[in-house]
Design a protein around this motif. Structure first.
Motif, short mmCIF file in Angstrom:
data_model
loop_
_atom_site.label_atom_id
_atom_site.label_comp_id
_atom_site.label_asym_id
_atom_site.label_seq_id
_atom_site.Cartn_x
_atom_site.Cartn_y
_atom_site.Cartn_z
N THR A 16 -31.06 3.63 3.89
CA THR A 16 -30.57 4.80 3.19
C THR A 16 -31.31 6.04 3.66
O THR A 16 -32.48 5.97 4.04
N THR A 60 -23.48 -0.01 -3.77
CA THR A 60 -22.51 -0.32 -4.82
C THR A 60 -21.71 -1.57 -4.45
O THR A 60 -21.41 -2.40 -5.30
N VAL A 96 -19.23 6.28 -9.99
CA VAL A 96 -20.57 6.17 -9.43
C VAL A 96 -20.69 7.00 -8.17
O VAL A 96 -19.70 7.22 -7.48
N GLY A 97 -21.90 7.45 -7.87
CA GLY A 97 -22.18 8.02 -6.56
C GLY A 97 -22.57 9.48 -6.59
O GLY A 97 -23.30 9.94 -5.72
N THR A 140 -21.83 5.86 -14.22
CA THR A 140 -23.04 5.06 -14.00
C THR A 140 -23.96 5.74 -12.99
O THR A 140 -23.59 5.94 -11.85
N TRP A 141 -25.14 6.08 -13.43
CA TRP A 141 -26.12 6.68 -12.52
C TRP A 141 -27.10 5.62 -12.02
O TRP A 141 -27.70 4.90 -12.82
N ASP A 190 -33.86 13.04 -8.08
CA ASP A 190 -32.79 13.74 -8.78
C ASP A 190 -33.36 14.66 -9.86
O ASP A 190 -34.41 14.40 -10.44
N GLY A 232 -20.24 11.19 -2.26
CA GLY A 232 -20.95 10.05 -2.83
C GLY A 232 -21.82 9.31 -1.82
O GLY A 232 -22.43 8.31 -2.14
#
Ligand code: 6R9
Length: 646
Positions: free
Chosen positions: A261, A308, A383-384, A409-410, A497, A521
């Motif tokens: 990532t 995900t 999500v995302g 959903t976080w 975040d 996302g």
């Protein structure tokens, strides 16, 4: 009560697994006595040898370690397959829907178990064994799931690379974890367009001498080059292999997978997840956040190349014996009704997608949605990225017809599973808020000095306690793990975040506070795009920032300084966009490039991104403190010439 509060519908409060009282009670228990709570929850999966130790965690930078259930042994594939055979052998495990509307396939738990067993034996025959890293570069086909589970079955560590990444990105990821085996397909197909996966793999492997085997699924039948001795067809490899491959007994803390990532600096990091805690956490969150009930058809539209897909197409749902739908295509092919047609065709109850898809479909108006039934739908999820209330309301009113709660959903690649989300039978919804923490999660907001902020306030989002699904390290670089997540605010996990907490204690995620952009996302590090740009021989310097984009959430805005003697023109602009696509992949394509004769820097030479962000957002009025600029004229020039962005 505020107008945009959606209270839990009575029927949900009555029938869901968790209502608000139960949420409060379980949440309190999870925080007050995590050992007991997680000790009990750990039993939701099947262990070969039971654990006696529950957690051993230190967030102290000098001795950072995270261990859950560390003396237990298990196998992830066994939990996803074998343990369901007795009572769910004939139930669909995966429903696959192809890119073309007339292609689909249903695989039962018994079939999937057999297919995983054959590939696992095939991989063993190639010499792949426990601890080896296997790179999976695949389209969204059943074999992608089989490949991941086959690795898990023999204890090999998979590293799935999203099929949209370029040969260079693939090569970097193969080299970083020293994979010796790659599993791919001849081609992928998305929205009618073919993606040359095998050709990309061949190009990548020119830089990866360590790869001994390439297993190739014949999917489209397209022509591919072949390297004898290295390449083997999937169907030939599994032919004659036994269905039966004993599941390797893994320690809870043995790695299950690596997933790369983007971060705020340098090259992508290999986020490493282990087996026991990850399985407990993904299975638990999948069951409670989606209120999964036996027989439900559950569809998460993500790609398995992202976290995900790992946690909520594959491991969580299959650990729960669910039926999970895997979709090869895109939301607008053959037309913009496709998602809803697939919901009708397969009778989907739970639908989980990304805000960017919702915004794009919203742009096409309500008619393509309304011509489908969607009667089967019970619950919607996102999500995302943050979902804007307008898109939330459209999703709720038009897609769900006001009948389906939305779980926003976080979570992150690093967190393994969902950390902040409504539970549909327990949480009153507010459009745009991820609402409250899941069991065992203690989110806090801190100021820039790390001081914890109380009450209704905005700040940087940290998590104080560990949870079983948390990443354990950056593969091969533990120091980077410590530096990235535990050094900004010592003793806490820093998410990167920002968030606001309102008077009801609800969390509103505002987005990244570091140099990561969230494009549709997908995470993109600005540093990665910059280094791709400066690798072009006409580029002397580049700075990349995010800016608000109607469909993508954030777009990629690049300021480019050319080498002396080069002059800006539209052909060069196109060439640079193509260049970045080739270097990283289409998801990293700059949306706007502005020619910049100079970049705003401090006297010590640091690029002042804050200013570049403001210009990209057309917010010149409030550039903030510019007194440290080495050359203030640079900023005036950028503002004056902002029209030459395209
Ligand atoms: C699962 C996933 C993680 C980043 C995260 C945050 C953003 C994810 C969100 C959200 C607001 C949500 N994000 N879910 N922001 N609301 N419901 O997306 O993982 O690709 O690692 O991205 O995505 O900024 O930090 P990943």
């Amino acid at each position: 009560m505020s107008a945009d509060l959606h209270p839990v519908p009575d029927e949900w409060a009555r029938t869901a697994k968790i209502d608000n009282d139960k949420y409060q009670e379980m949440y309190r228990a999870s925080i007050e006595d995590p050992e007991t709570f997680w000790g009990e929850q750990g039993r939701r999966i099947t262990w070969f040898r039971d654990y006696t130790k529950i957690r051993d965690v230190s967030y102290d930078a000098d001795d950072l370690h995270i261990r859950w259930y560390e003396d237990g042994t298990l196998n992830a594939a066994y939990n996803c397959l074998d343990r369901h055979l007795a009572d769910k052998g004939d139930q669909p495990a995966i429903i696959w829907e192809g890119d073309e509307p007339d292609t689909d396939e249903t695989v039962t738990y018994r079939d999937l178990h057999a297919r995983v067993g054959r590939l696992a034996n095939g991989l063993k025959a190639l010499g792949v064994s426990k601890g080896d890293r296997v790179t999976i570069y695949m389209p969204m086909i059943i074999e992608a799931a089989v490949a991941m589970l086959a690795c898990a079955r023999i204890g090999a560590i998979h590293s799935v690379v999203f099929g949209g990444f370029s040969p260079d990105s693939l090569a970097g990821r193969i080299q970083d974890c020293e994979s010796n085996c790659v599993i791919t397909a001849d081609e992928g197909v998305r929205g009618g367009r073919r993606i040359p996966l095998k050709a990309n793999t061949d190009a990548a492997l020119a830089e990866c001498p360590g790869v001994e085997h390439v297993v190739v699924v014949r999917h489209t039948g397209g022509d591919v080059a072949w390297k004898d001795g290295r390449d083997v067809w999937y169907h030939e490899l599994v032919e004659g292999q036994s269905d039966d491959c004993p599941a390797e007994e893994m320690n809870a803390e043995d790695p299950l997978f690596i997933l790369y990532t983007s971060g705020s600096t340098g090259k992508p990091k290999g986020v490493m997840h282990t087996t026991g805690g990850y399985m407990v956490y993904t299975s638990m969150t999948h069951e409670y956040v989606f209120d999964y009930r036996p027989g439900d058809i559950y569809w998460c539209t993500a790609d398995v190349g992202w976290v995900t897909g790992h946690s909520y197409i594959l491991y969580g749902p299959l650990a729960n014996g669910a039926t999970t739908l895997m979709f090869e295509g895109v939301p607008n092919y053959p037309d913009v009704s496709r998602f809803w047609q697939v919901c009708d065709k397969h009778n989907v109850q739970i639908f989980y997608t990304a805000p960017t898809a919702i915004r794009a479909l919203m742009g096409a108006g309500p008619d393509p949605v309304k011509k489908t039934s969607r009667k089967s739908l019970r619950l919607l999820g996102t999500v995302g990225e943050p979902i804007n209330p307008e898109a939330w309301n459209w999703y709720y009113d038009v897609v769900g017809e006001g009948r389906c709660p939305i779980v926003d959903t976080w979570w992150q690649t690093e967190t393994g599973g969902i950390l902040i989300s409504p539970l549909p039978g327990a949480t009153d919804l507010k459009p745009g808020s991820a609402t409250r923490p899941f069991f065992g999660i203690r989110p806090i907001l801190v100021d820039e000095f790390g001081k914890e902020l109380e009450g209704a306030v905005s700040g940087n989002l940290c998590i104080t306690e560990s949870w079983p699904g948390q990443m354990r390290t950056v593969y091969g670089d533990h120091e980077r793990f410590v530096q990235t997540y535990f050094s900004t605010y010592p003793g806490r996990y820093f998410t990167g975040d920002g968030a606001r907490r309102d008077e009801d204690g609800y969390f509103w995620i505002t987005g990244r506070v570091d140099d990561v952009i969230n494009v549709s996302g997908h995470r993109m590090g600005t540093a990665e795009v910059e280094s791709a740009l400066v690798a072009h021989d006409k580029v002397s310097e580049a700075a990349v920032v995010g800016y608000p984009h109607d469909l993508k959430g954030q777009g990629i805005y690049a300021y480019v300084t050319l080498m002396a003697g080069e002059s800006p023109n539209d052909d060069l602009r196109k060439e640079l966009v193509q260049w970045v696509r080739k270097e990283i992949g289409p998801i990293a394509s700059p949306d706007l490039i502005q020619w910049a004769p100079g970049l705003p820097k401090t006297r010590s030479g640091k690029i002042m991104r804050r200013i570049l962000r403001k210009i990209a957002e057309d917010d010149y009025g409030s550039l903030g403190d510019t007194s440290t600029l080495a050359d203030p004229a640079v900023v005036d020039d950028l503002i004056e010439n902002r029209q030459n962005r395209r």
